[in-house]
Design a protein around this motif. Structure first.
Motif, PDB file in Angstrom:
ATOM      1  N   PHE A  36       0.855  -1.178   0.000  1.00  0.00           N
ATOM      2  CA  PHE A  36       0.000   0.000   0.000  1.00  0.00           C
ATOM      3  C   PHE A  36       0.893   1.230   0.000  1.00  0.00           C
ATOM      4  N   VAL A  37       0.691   2.111  -0.985  1.00  0.00           N
ATOM      5  CA  VAL A  37       1.534   3.305  -1.097  1.00  0.00           C
ATOM      6  C   VAL A  37       0.644   4.543  -1.253  1.00  0.00           C
ATOM      7  N   PRO A  38       1.047   5.656  -0.644  1.00  0.00           N
ATOM      8  CA  PRO A  38       0.270   6.893  -0.811  1.00  0.00           C
ATOM      9  C   PRO A  38       0.256   7.335  -2.272  1.00  0.00           C
ATOM     10  N   ILE A  39      -0.883   7.867  -2.703  1.00  0.00           N
ATOM     11  CA  ILE A  39      -0.983   8.457  -4.039  1.00  0.00           C
ATOM     12  C   ILE A  39      -0.478   9.887  -3.941  1.00  0.00           C
ATOM     13  N   ASP A  40       0.504  10.226  -4.781  1.00  0.00           N
ATOM     14  CA  ASP A  40       1.034  11.588  -4.793  1.00  0.00           C
ATOM     15  C   ASP A  40       1.324  11.979  -6.237  1.00  0.00           C
ATOM     16  N   TRP A  41       1.941  13.153  -6.415  1.00  0.00           N
ATOM     17  CA  TRP A  41       2.166  13.644  -7.776  1.00  0.00           C
ATOM     18  C   TRP A  41       3.159  12.782  -8.549  1.00  0.00           C
ATOM     19  N   SER A  42       3.996  12.010  -7.866  1.00  0.00           N
ATOM     20  CA  SER A  42       4.973  11.181  -8.574  1.00  0.00           C
ATOM     21  C   SER A  42       4.352   9.900  -9.146  1.00  0.00           C
ATOM     22  N   ASN A  43       3.197   9.474  -8.616  1.00  0.00           N
ATOM     23  CA  ASN A  43       2.626   8.208  -9.083  1.00  0.00           C
ATOM     24  C   ASN A  43       1.152   8.288  -9.471  1.00  0.00           C
ATOM     25  N   VAL A  44       0.547   9.469  -9.396  1.00  0.00           N
ATOM     26  CA  VAL A  44      -0.893   9.585  -9.606  1.00  0.00           C
ATOM     27  C   VAL A  44      -1.327   9.030 -10.963  1.00  0.00           C
ATOM     28  N   ASN A  45      -0.514   9.190 -11.997  1.00  0.00           N
ATOM     29  CA  ASN A  45      -0.911   8.752 -13.338  1.00  0.00           C
ATOM     30  C   ASN A  45      -0.773   7.253 -13.557  1.00  0.00           C
ATOM     31  N   ARG A  46      -0.239   6.532 -12.577  1.00  0.00           N
ATOM     32  CA  ARG A  46      -0.100   5.080 -12.724  1.00  0.00           C
ATOM     33  C   ARG A  46      -1.448   4.377 -12.841  1.00  0.00           C
ATOM     34  N   ILE A  47      -2.512   5.035 -12.437  1.00  0.00           N
ATOM     35  CA  ILE A  47      -3.827   4.412 -12.538  1.00  0.00           C
ATOM     36  C   ILE A  47      -4.190   4.144 -13.996  1.00  0.00           C
ATOM     37  N   GLU A  48      -3.565   4.858 -14.934  1.00  0.00           N
ATOM     38  CA  GLU A  48      -3.816   4.604 -16.357  1.00  0.00           C
ATOM     39  C   GLU A  48      -3.415   3.190 -16.760  1.00  0.00           C
ATOM     40  N   GLU A  49      -2.498   2.548 -16.003  1.00  0.00           N
ATOM     41  CA  GLU A  49      -2.062   1.189 -16.316  1.00  0.00           C
ATOM     42  C   GLU A  49      -3.226   0.202 -16.247  1.00  0.00           C
ATOM     43  N   THR A  50      -4.158   0.424 -15.324  1.00  0.00           N
ATOM     44  CA  THR A  50      -5.246  -0.532 -15.131  1.00  0.00           C
ATOM     45  C   THR A  50      -6.629   0.061 -15.365  1.00  0.00           C
ATOM     46  N   ARG A  51      -6.739   1.381 -15.354  1.00  0.00           N
ATOM     47  CA  ARG A  51      -8.063   1.980 -15.563  1.00  0.00           C
ATOM     48  C   ARG A  51      -8.026   2.849 -16.818  1.00  0.00           C
ATOM     49  N   SER A  52      -7.966   4.172 -16.691  1.00  0.00           N
ATOM     50  CA  SER A  52      -8.012   5.008 -17.894  1.00  0.00           C
ATOM     51  C   SER A  52      -7.405   6.383 -17.625  1.00  0.00           C
ATOM     52  N   ALA A  53      -7.182   7.118 -18.716  1.00  0.00           N
ATOM     53  CA  ALA A  53      -6.665   8.482 -18.598  1.00  0.00           C
ATOM     54  C   ALA A  53      -7.687   9.390 -17.915  1.00  0.00           C
ATOM     55  N   SER A  54      -8.977   9.136 -18.136  1.00  0.00           N
ATOM     56  CA  SER A  54     -10.000   9.980 -17.499  1.00  0.00           C
ATOM     57  C   SER A  54     -10.013   9.782 -15.981  1.00  0.00           C
ATOM     58  N   VAL A  55      -9.745   8.551 -15.510  1.00  0.00           N
ATOM     59  CA  VAL A  55      -9.650   8.313 -14.069  1.00  0.00           C
ATOM     60  C   VAL A  55      -8.415   9.021 -13.517  1.00  0.00           C
ATOM     61  N   ALA A  56      -7.299   8.975 -14.256  1.00  0.00           N
ATOM     62  CA  ALA A  56      -6.088   9.682 -13.821  1.00  0.00           C
ATOM     63  C   ALA A  56      -6.358  11.180 -13.702  1.00  0.00           C
ATOM     64  N   TYR A  57      -7.131  11.733 -14.620  1.00  0.00           N
ATOM     65  CA  TYR A  57      -7.483  13.152 -14.557  1.00  0.00           C
ATOM     66  C   TYR A  57      -8.262  13.458 -13.275  1.00  0.00           C
ATOM     67  N   ILE A  58      -9.237  12.611 -12.937  1.00  0.00           N
ATOM     68  CA  ILE A  58     -10.009  12.795 -11.704  1.00  0.00           C
ATOM     69  C   ILE A  58      -9.091  12.697 -10.484  1.00  0.00           C
ATOM     70  N   PHE A  59      -8.144  11.760 -10.516  1.00  0.00           N
ATOM     71  CA  PHE A  59      -7.217  11.611  -9.388  1.00  0.00           C
ATOM     72  C   PHE A  59      -6.346  12.855  -9.223  1.00  0.00           C
ATOM     73  N   ARG A  60      -5.911  13.451 -10.326  1.00  0.00           N
ATOM     74  CA  ARG A  60      -5.129  14.694 -10.231  1.00  0.00           C
ATOM     75  C   ARG A  60      -5.977  15.817  -9.625  1.00  0.00           C
ATOM     76  N   GLN A  61      -7.254  15.868  -9.999  1.00  0.00           N
ATOM     77  CA  GLN A  61      -8.153  16.858  -9.404  1.00  0.00           C
ATOM     78  C   GLN A  61      -8.286  16.630  -7.895  1.00  0.00           C
ATOM     79  N   LYS A  62      -8.346  15.359  -7.492  1.00  0.00           N
ATOM     80  CA  LYS A  62      -8.485  15.043  -6.074  1.00  0.00           C
ATOM     81  C   LYS A  62      -7.257  15.523  -5.294  1.00  0.00           C
TER      82      LYS A  62
END
Length: 199
Positions: A36-62
Protein backbone atom coordinates in the motif's frame (compact mmCIF):
# COMPACT_ATOMS: atom_id res chain seq x y z
CA UNK A 1 -30.11 7.81 -26.40
CA UNK A 2 -30.71 5.73 -23.28
CA UNK A 3 -27.03 5.92 -22.30
CA UNK A 4 -27.18 9.74 -22.37
CA UNK A 5 -30.08 9.71 -19.91
CA UNK A 6 -28.36 7.13 -17.69
CA UNK A 7 -25.36 9.46 -17.41
CA UNK A 8 -27.56 12.44 -16.54
CA UNK A 9 -30.10 10.70 -14.26
CA UNK A 10 -28.59 8.69 -11.42
CA UNK A 11 -30.51 6.54 -8.97
CA UNK A 12 -28.45 5.17 -6.10
CA UNK A 13 -29.04 3.33 -2.87
CA UNK A 14 -26.20 3.16 -0.37
CA UNK A 15 -25.58 2.19 3.22
CA UNK A 16 -23.92 4.83 5.37
CA UNK A 17 -21.24 3.71 7.81
CA UNK A 18 -19.05 5.62 10.25
CA UNK A 19 -15.86 5.01 12.20
CA UNK A 20 -16.16 7.17 15.33
CA UNK A 21 -12.88 8.64 16.68
CA UNK A 22 -13.00 6.45 19.80
CA UNK A 23 -13.27 3.14 17.88
CA UNK A 24 -10.03 1.20 17.35
CA UNK A 25 -9.24 0.40 13.71
CA UNK A 26 -8.96 -3.35 13.15
CA UNK A 27 -6.05 -4.30 10.91
CA UNK A 28 -6.55 -7.07 8.37
CA UNK A 29 -4.10 -9.59 6.95
CA UNK A 30 -3.50 -9.31 3.21
CA UNK A 31 -1.34 -11.42 0.89
CA UNK A 32 2.37 -10.71 1.41
CA UNK A 33 2.96 -9.46 -2.13
CA UNK A 34 0.45 -6.59 -1.72
CA UNK A 35 1.89 -3.16 -0.91
CA UNK A 36 0.00 0.00 0.00
CA UNK A 37 1.53 3.31 -1.10
CA UNK A 38 0.27 6.89 -0.81
CA UNK A 39 -0.98 8.46 -4.04
CA UNK A 40 1.03 11.59 -4.79
CA UNK A 41 2.17 13.64 -7.78
CA UNK A 42 4.97 11.18 -8.57
CA UNK A 43 2.63 8.21 -9.08
CA UNK A 44 -0.89 9.58 -9.61
CA UNK A 45 -0.91 8.75 -13.34
CA UNK A 46 -0.10 5.08 -12.72
CA UNK A 47 -3.83 4.41 -12.54
CA UNK A 48 -3.82 4.60 -16.36
CA UNK A 49 -2.06 1.19 -16.32
CA UNK A 50 -5.25 -0.53 -15.13
CA UNK A 51 -8.06 1.98 -15.56
CA UNK A 52 -8.01 5.01 -17.89
CA UNK A 53 -6.66 8.48 -18.60
CA UNK A 54 -10.00 9.98 -17.50
CA UNK A 55 -9.65 8.31 -14.07
CA UNK A 56 -6.09 9.68 -13.82
CA UNK A 57 -7.48 13.15 -14.56
CA UNK A 58 -10.01 12.79 -11.70
CA UNK A 59 -7.22 11.61 -9.39
CA UNK A 60 -5.13 14.69 -10.23
CA UNK A 61 -8.15 16.86 -9.40
CA UNK A 62 -8.48 15.04 -6.07
CA UNK A 63 -4.86 15.78 -5.16
CA UNK A 64 -5.36 19.44 -6.10
CA UNK A 65 -8.45 19.54 -3.85
CA UNK A 66 -6.49 18.31 -0.81
CA UNK A 67 -7.78 14.75 -0.90
CA UNK A 68 -5.36 11.91 -0.19
CA UNK A 69 -5.42 8.27 -1.17
CA UNK A 70 -3.67 4.93 -1.38
CA UNK A 71 -2.77 2.55 -4.16
CA UNK A 72 -2.64 -1.19 -3.60
CA UNK A 73 0.19 -2.70 -5.68
CA UNK A 74 0.95 -6.29 -6.66
CA UNK A 75 4.06 -7.05 -8.75
CA UNK A 76 4.48 -3.26 -9.02
CA UNK A 77 1.09 -2.95 -10.76
CA UNK A 78 -1.84 -0.88 -9.45
CA UNK A 79 -4.56 -3.34 -8.40
CA UNK A 80 -6.65 -1.08 -6.16
CA UNK A 81 -7.19 2.39 -4.75
CA UNK A 82 -9.15 4.28 -2.11
CA UNK A 83 -9.45 8.02 -1.37
CA UNK A 84 -10.14 10.20 1.69
CA UNK A 85 -11.97 13.51 1.27
CA UNK A 86 -11.68 15.79 4.34
CA UNK A 87 -14.57 18.22 4.83
CA UNK A 88 -12.56 20.72 6.84
CA UNK A 89 -14.83 23.11 8.74
CA UNK A 90 -17.54 22.98 6.04
CA UNK A 91 -20.41 20.69 5.11
CA UNK A 92 -19.62 19.12 1.74
CA UNK A 93 -21.65 17.09 -0.73
CA UNK A 94 -20.24 14.12 -2.65
CA UNK A 95 -21.87 12.30 -5.59
CA UNK A 96 -24.54 15.01 -5.62
CA UNK A 97 -26.23 13.66 -2.47
CA UNK A 98 -23.88 12.47 0.31
CA UNK A 99 -23.55 15.31 2.84
CA UNK A 100 -20.72 15.14 5.36
CA UNK A 101 -18.90 17.47 7.70
CA UNK A 102 -17.98 19.66 9.32
CA UNK A 103 -14.86 17.91 10.59
CA UNK A 104 -15.55 14.56 8.94
CA UNK A 105 -13.70 12.59 6.31
CA UNK A 106 -15.48 10.69 3.53
CA UNK A 107 -13.83 7.56 2.12
CA UNK A 108 -14.57 7.29 -1.60
CA UNK A 109 -13.52 5.80 -4.91
CA UNK A 110 -12.68 2.39 -3.47
CA UNK A 111 -11.82 -0.12 -6.19
CA UNK A 112 -9.98 -3.44 -6.47
CA UNK A 113 -9.12 -5.26 -9.70
CA UNK A 114 -11.49 -8.22 -10.22
CA UNK A 115 -8.49 -10.60 -10.21
CA UNK A 116 -7.68 -9.63 -6.60
CA UNK A 117 -11.17 -9.44 -5.13
CA UNK A 118 -11.97 -11.74 -2.22
CA UNK A 119 -8.34 -11.74 -0.99
CA UNK A 120 -8.59 -9.03 1.68
CA UNK A 121 -7.16 -6.23 -0.49
CA UNK A 122 -10.21 -3.98 -0.05
CA UNK A 123 -10.22 -4.48 3.72
CA UNK A 124 -6.51 -3.68 3.72
CA UNK A 125 -7.20 -0.44 1.83
CA UNK A 126 -9.99 0.49 4.26
CA UNK A 127 -7.78 -0.21 7.29
CA UNK A 128 -4.65 1.51 5.95
CA UNK A 129 -6.51 4.58 4.67
CA UNK A 130 -8.49 4.93 7.92
CA UNK A 131 -5.21 4.71 9.86
CA UNK A 132 -3.72 7.40 7.60
CA UNK A 133 -6.75 9.63 8.25
CA UNK A 134 -6.34 9.16 12.00
CA UNK A 135 -2.65 10.14 11.81
CA UNK A 136 -3.45 13.31 9.87
CA UNK A 137 -6.81 14.28 11.40
CA UNK A 138 -7.05 12.41 14.69
CA UNK A 139 -10.33 13.75 16.04
CA UNK A 140 -12.46 13.50 12.94
CA UNK A 141 -15.20 10.94 12.28
CA UNK A 142 -14.62 8.85 9.16
CA UNK A 143 -17.66 7.97 7.07
CA UNK A 144 -18.28 6.01 3.88
CA UNK A 145 -21.15 5.23 1.56
CA UNK A 146 -21.23 1.62 0.44
CA UNK A 147 -23.39 0.04 -2.26
CA UNK A 148 -26.46 -1.90 -1.16
CA UNK A 149 -25.38 -4.84 -3.32
CA UNK A 150 -23.30 -6.81 -2.95
CA UNK A 151 -23.39 -6.85 0.86
CA UNK A 152 -19.64 -7.67 0.96
CA UNK A 153 -18.62 -3.99 0.95
CA UNK A 154 -20.74 -3.25 4.03
CA UNK A 155 -19.34 -6.26 5.86
CA UNK A 156 -15.75 -5.35 4.88
CA UNK A 157 -16.16 -1.91 6.46
CA UNK A 158 -17.69 -3.39 9.61
CA UNK A 159 -14.75 -5.80 10.03
CA UNK A 160 -12.47 -2.75 10.25
CA UNK A 161 -14.65 -1.12 12.94
CA UNK A 162 -17.19 0.94 10.96
CA UNK A 163 -20.74 1.02 12.25
CA UNK A 164 -23.87 1.09 10.10
CA UNK A 165 -26.03 4.16 10.74
CA UNK A 166 -28.33 4.53 7.74
CA UNK A 167 -29.49 3.85 4.23
CA UNK A 168 -29.75 6.65 1.68
CA UNK A 169 -31.82 6.36 -1.51
CA UNK A 170 -31.45 9.27 -3.88
CA UNK A 171 -31.91 10.55 -7.43
CA UNK A 172 -29.77 13.18 -9.10
CA UNK A 173 -30.22 14.85 -12.47
CA UNK A 174 -27.02 16.37 -13.86
CA UNK A 175 -25.50 16.01 -10.34
CA UNK A 176 -28.32 18.06 -8.81
CA UNK A 177 -30.21 16.30 -6.03
CA UNK A 178 -33.90 15.95 -6.89
CA UNK A 179 -34.99 13.36 -4.32
CA UNK A 180 -33.50 11.68 -1.29
CA UNK A 181 -34.68 9.53 1.58
CA UNK A 182 -32.54 8.76 4.61
CA UNK A 183 -33.57 5.77 6.70
CA UNK A 184 -31.74 5.59 10.05
CA UNK A 185 -30.45 2.09 10.86
CA UNK A 186 -28.81 0.51 13.90
CA UNK A 187 -25.47 -1.22 13.51
CA UNK A 188 -26.86 -4.57 14.63
CA UNK A 189 -29.25 -4.49 11.66
CA UNK A 190 -26.24 -5.13 9.39
CA UNK A 191 -26.16 -8.74 10.59
CA UNK A 192 -29.81 -9.17 9.60
CA UNK A 193 -29.10 -7.62 6.17
CA UNK A 194 -26.15 -9.98 5.67
CA UNK A 195 -28.27 -12.99 6.64
CA UNK A 196 -30.98 -11.99 4.14
CA UNK A 197 -28.38 -11.59 1.39
CA UNK A 198 -27.11 -15.16 1.76
CA UNK A 199 -28.17 -17.49 -1.11
Amino acid sequence: MLSVFSRVIKRRSVYLVALPPEVTIQSRAVPGEIQFVPIDWSNVNRIEETRSASVAYIFRQKLTSGHFGLYALADDKVIGHFWAEPSGSQVRRAWGAIDYGPHEVLLSWGWVSPTYRGQGVFQGLISMLSTSVRHRLSTQRIIADVPIEPIHSLMAHRRIGFELFGRLDYVTIARQLVRSRLQPLRDDEADILAEKARP
